[in-house]
Scaffold this motif. Sequence first.
Motif: not given
Lengths: 298, 421
Positions: A89-94, A180-183
């Motif tokens: 879920i975190t991956w999808a949002f970020t 998110t910044l890491f994305m």
Amino acid sequence: MSEGVSEAVAPKAAWRPGNDLTGWLQAAPLTLILLAFLLAPIAMIVVVSFWGATEFSIYPDFQFDNYAFLFGSEVTYRVFLATFKYAFITWAFTLAIGFTVAYFLAFHIRSQPIQIALFLVCTIPFWTSNIIRMISWIPFLGRNGIANQTLIDWGLIDQPLEWLLYSDFSVILAFVHLYTLFMVVPIFNTMVRIDRALLEAARDNGASGLQTLVHVILPLTKPGIMIGTIFVVTLVMGDFITVRFMSGSQRANVGRLISNDIGLLQYPSAAATAVVLLLTVLIVIGILLRFVNIRKEL
Amino acid sequence: MSKMRYSRRMVLKGGVATVAATALPAPMVWAQDIKNITLRQFGTGVSNLNDVAKKVKEDLGFTLEMTALDSDSVTQRAATQPDSFDIADIEYWICKKVWPTGNLQAMDTSKIKNYDKIVGIFRSGKLTPESVIAQGTAPHSVGFVDGPDGTSFAKEETGWMTLIPTIYNADTLGIRPDLIGRPIESWAELLNPEFKGKASILDISSIGIMDMAMVCEAMGEIKYADKGNMTREEIDKTIGIFTEAKKAGQFRAFWKTFDESVNLMASGEVVIQSMWSPAITAVKSRGIPCVYQPLKEGYRSWGGGIGLSKSLTGLPLDAAYEYINWYLSGWVGGYLMRQGYYSAVPETSKEFMTADEWGYWFEGKAATGDITSPTGDKLAGAGDTRDGGDFYERMGRVACWNAVMDENQYMVRKWNEFIAA
């Protein structure tokens, strides 16, 4: 194949003792550092995972008890599942947020100074510590926190929303906020290196904005997306403190299992869990790398 | 070495030992030697106070190095690194775990000046002659061994003590009376659906399981033979009841540190939870009503003491005995009692407290003026009384002591499952 052969043959042909020694010496510092600080600790964790523990000490042994207990407990599977859930879920949002932000920065901001300035703005939250950024959500989301008070004042709700804090929602919110910044960074990095001529060519050939995005920009930013994905997935899967604080200790992921064991001096059991987690993360990264060859495309 | 001891007493007790000292070398020898002595003490934060080390330097002349650790690390260190400390400040249940390793030495009670004044809980186990001994690891049950080299605990006073008691208290549930609005009388209220989503329990297995047991017994769900030493079935059933409550959303959060418990209560996220006495004080000092609610089933109690490392001999050992005698002589006791704990020898502490402080903390009387902590924070004003009443009312109603179970490792695993459930 041919590449491999030529590589194997070439050094032999050019073999000179001096050359060889210099090569070894040049490679030595990195090799030693990796041996001492990466391989040795991991080897130690693997070794200890087979040891036994009493209440306050550990003793060398070779037993599978730790693994047997780990795989024998239904809780382990549930916790691993929860860890994957958080990661996904975190991956999808970020990804959604990170891609949008990077796209805006790379293609909508034409002036380079403003681009750089806005990019730096994104990093401002990182001037404070991780823990502070996480904990500052707690008074905001609490039962009598700003979020609930505002919603009640606006007349949108009568009762405070309980699920805002100490829930999966707050955990994932904190993860997305933290990571998110890491994305953004790797995606932005690949986007600015896309040759603008390709976009013009797409346009000249009659592609709509969406088609350009899907068929030109997206494939070309895949390496950036993949690097961001690896960052986010490994960070979330290895985390324990965010889950502990944001769920009020009510939820668990694998990191918390390990930290609980360490707190109770059950190092071998913690090591066994760590080994399983390490393998899981390596497998996940292995699968991710099947999709994109990062080295080739960088 | 023994001559040192006599000359030391001369310095420290003045007149009392003058007679002995006249026949022995000058006290200067001791006075100079003792300055070079450093005793290394480690323990949990509650009583590892820098103010104590400072006062020791002033009163006794030697240096006391303090290290504060959490109770798991304390246990580990006492059990595995006997040479890393001279004095272990540990809880009685930790003593039960650590004593069998042989890293601590028994103390000769004839060298403890105030031994006769130590409260009954730590000697016969009974606060007053008619008291019933509570379940769990009662301090007196692990407080004595048969002789200087005794390895198993003795049933009664033998003259050889494992730990010299220093600090103890009775714990119960903390509540927000303003948000609950009705009297709370039983531990069972923790799982009352009325407080769904507003309850909390501490995530420290060894203490949390005891709070759970108090609740389950109060609900009439389980009758324990000994809450401090549960069987596997009892552990399963206890954790089962709480897991069900957790899944039903009874708990807002679990807390692990002191600050977390204060914040949960002060912000109103939680209205009833397991809590420690100074945390209640911290909530109150923010002007928020909070009560350390006495409950009809009684208190869950804990006690700590100081033990001596096996490797302590000679002059440092003498210094350690001197430290223990000083510890029980009142200054530290007064300091601890003004934080809401109890001292092992209350009557000596009385001399280091004002009449109002003594009345408020020990006798449960209404304060006549402001009550402040040793660091100067205001804790209560005129007219306030301590929750739970006087010393005998509180310590006389202990239902169980913090304990370590035979099935501890099993319990810990189950606890982990509860948290992950």
